[in-house]
Motif scaffolding. Sequence first.
Motif, PDB file in Angstrom:
ATOM      1  N   LEU A  83       0.828  -1.219   0.000  1.00  8.84           N
ATOM      2  CA  LEU A  83       0.000   0.000   0.000  1.00  8.84           C
ATOM      3  C   LEU A  83       0.860   1.266   0.000  1.00  8.84           C
ATOM      4  N   ALA A 138      -2.896   4.491   8.398  1.00  6.45           N
ATOM      5  CA  ALA A 138      -3.735   3.318   8.129  1.00  6.45           C
ATOM      6  C   ALA A 138      -4.299   2.782   9.431  1.00  6.45           C
ATOM      7  N   LYS A 160      -5.457   7.107   5.114  1.00  6.87           N
ATOM      8  CA  LYS A 160      -5.587   6.735   3.697  1.00  6.87           C
ATOM      9  C   LYS A 160      -6.122   5.323   3.496  1.00  6.87           C
ATOM     10  N   HIS A 161      -5.905   4.444   4.487  1.00  5.24           N
ATOM     11  CA  HIS A 161      -6.280   3.039   4.289  1.00  5.24           C
ATOM     12  C   HIS A 161      -7.043   2.500   5.504  1.00  5.24           C
ATOM     13  N   ILE A 163      -8.228  -0.982   6.707  1.00  2.00           N
ATOM     14  CA  ILE A 163      -8.008  -2.391   6.343  1.00  2.00           C
ATOM     15  C   ILE A 163      -8.882  -3.282   7.227  1.00  2.00           C
ATOM     16  N   ARG A 176     -11.757   4.366   0.684  1.00  2.00           N
ATOM     17  CA  ARG A 176     -10.508   4.081   1.404  1.00  2.00           C
ATOM     18  C   ARG A 176     -10.493   2.717   2.104  1.00  2.00           C
TER      19      ARG A 176
END
Length: 568
Positions: A83, A138, A160-161, A163, A176
């Motif tokens: 990523l 993240a 940004k991420h 998960i 995102r």
Amino acid sequence: MSNIGSYEGRLKNFDWSIAEKELGYNKGEAINIGWYCSDRICEMGKAGKTALIWEGLGGVARQYTFDDIRVNSNKFGAFLRSLGLKNEDRVCLFMDKIPELYIGFLGVLKIGAIAQPLFSAFGDESLHVRLDNAETTAIITQRKHVSKVRRIIEKSPYLKHVIIVDHDGKKPLKDREMTFNMEEYEEPKDFEFFPTKAETPSVLHYTSGTTGQPKGVKHVHYSLISQYLTTKWVLDLLEDDIYWCTADPGWVTGTSYGIIGPWSMGITQCVMDVGFSAENWYKFIEKHKVTMWYSAPTAIRSLMKAGDEVVKKHNLSSLRHLASVGEPLNAEAVIWSEKVFGKPFLDTYWQTETGSIMLTNFPGMKIKPGSMGKAFPGITAAVVDTKTFKPIQEVGKIGLIAFKPGWPAMMRTYWNNETTYKSKFTNGWYLPGDRAYIDLDGYFWFVGRDDDVINTGGHLVSPFEVESALLEHEAVAESAVVAKPDEVNMEVVKAFVMLNAGYEADDMLELKIMNFIRKKLSPLAMPQEIEYVKTLPKTRSGKIMRRLLHAKEWGEEIGDTSTLEDDE
Ligand code: PRX
């Protein structure tokens, strides 16, 4: 014979290089906690040894060997790298106590990123404040917690991420968001850990103070040195032990001694991700033949309350060694544990900031129930005078706990808050903010905190955070939050509230206010009681005097209020 052997013997010529040598670390070389807790253990020939025995709700269970931990943390690392994540990026772990939390933690460290574990019961605001402060790139989370992230994502541009580790592939993903399945992800070939050095940041744990927002305590990879040796000498882990640390890795005990300590020693540990009940806990110990148990006073008092009969229903003879941390361990609890388990819980004292155990009762040392014991070798500890900040020579005189800085696991700063970090040092001492005295034999006895922070069930709550949440409610004009006594949790949160004109001080409003702040705070910080008041005691310049309210709750002498009226 315990790992520490003779405490007095260890004090002589103590040097942290003992741990460096045992870990095979040479100054200046790379030191990566993720590697130490998995790859190195495999290299030592223990790849097939069980590292984690996990049990979740409804009887689901999973087990992982050290090789599984190595491979899966590499997968986490490879995925995060794919990523574009890199060293020193902040990666938040926002999960229940599932295997992905423990293994993901190592994966984050392996790529040199900073692991920011947060307690999964945090509400949106508690989560947001901490992500915002760290500018976290993240967040690794579960389906069940993703709605909280969704509610704050718009105001979190740095994030940004998102998960999700257990996505079932059904519900559509939002902006995102992405999925990562640890078991299914392909094992990376030639994964290389980032060569972090001793002073490279590793973990960011948030802790509450009296004023201001929670502070991010920054630790570094070299903390391993203290965490390894204290685990060995205090928790006294042996090769065949089955270790159970009941703390959640959202808090420092759950990482320092729930991941790093035991796994850097190659010890099997078990984790139970099921709510507390005496029956569940004893069953767990019996089933897995737990030998070493590290827990917290509130849990021990809850077990005491559940009674001796339930203990007798289980075979707990596997237990070899018990220890506790987080809040005062009362003498009754120590004596009770000796009666029912045949061994006392040994009290250990430390903090998020200290990173590792500082004051402690050692295996083999004479236990004085109610005392925190003595300083770990290599730690210079004292009780200093509150005005001169010089060590108190008089036996039994109360002062401030103080440590000479310099042990490996000491925090390196508060994230973006060097001023508050510096304010913790006076006269060459690090002051953790607690009061204590030392007895004739050199044992430390905890007296209380030196600030308004509330310690409820071992969790620190900032009165400021609760007051701020209350003030956002339209009916609340002013508020003051203090601790009130509680049999099991020692302290619980109580709020005094002054209403704006036009609001009726009744139960209905209390319910509305409680529901309002519930969304902002962690369940642990929720007040157990709201008391409506017409005025709040204040200093001349208008600062609320929590100390007066606190004294009233605890039935203490209020003393000379004229001094309290002055600002400090
Ligand atoms: O006030 C002390 C109390 O918990 C504080 C540290 O809390 P935290 O940073 O959340 O870390 C808790 C787990 C390491 C201390 O400043 N505390 C911790 N251990 C003890 C204790 N109070 C009395 N006795 C202890 N053994």
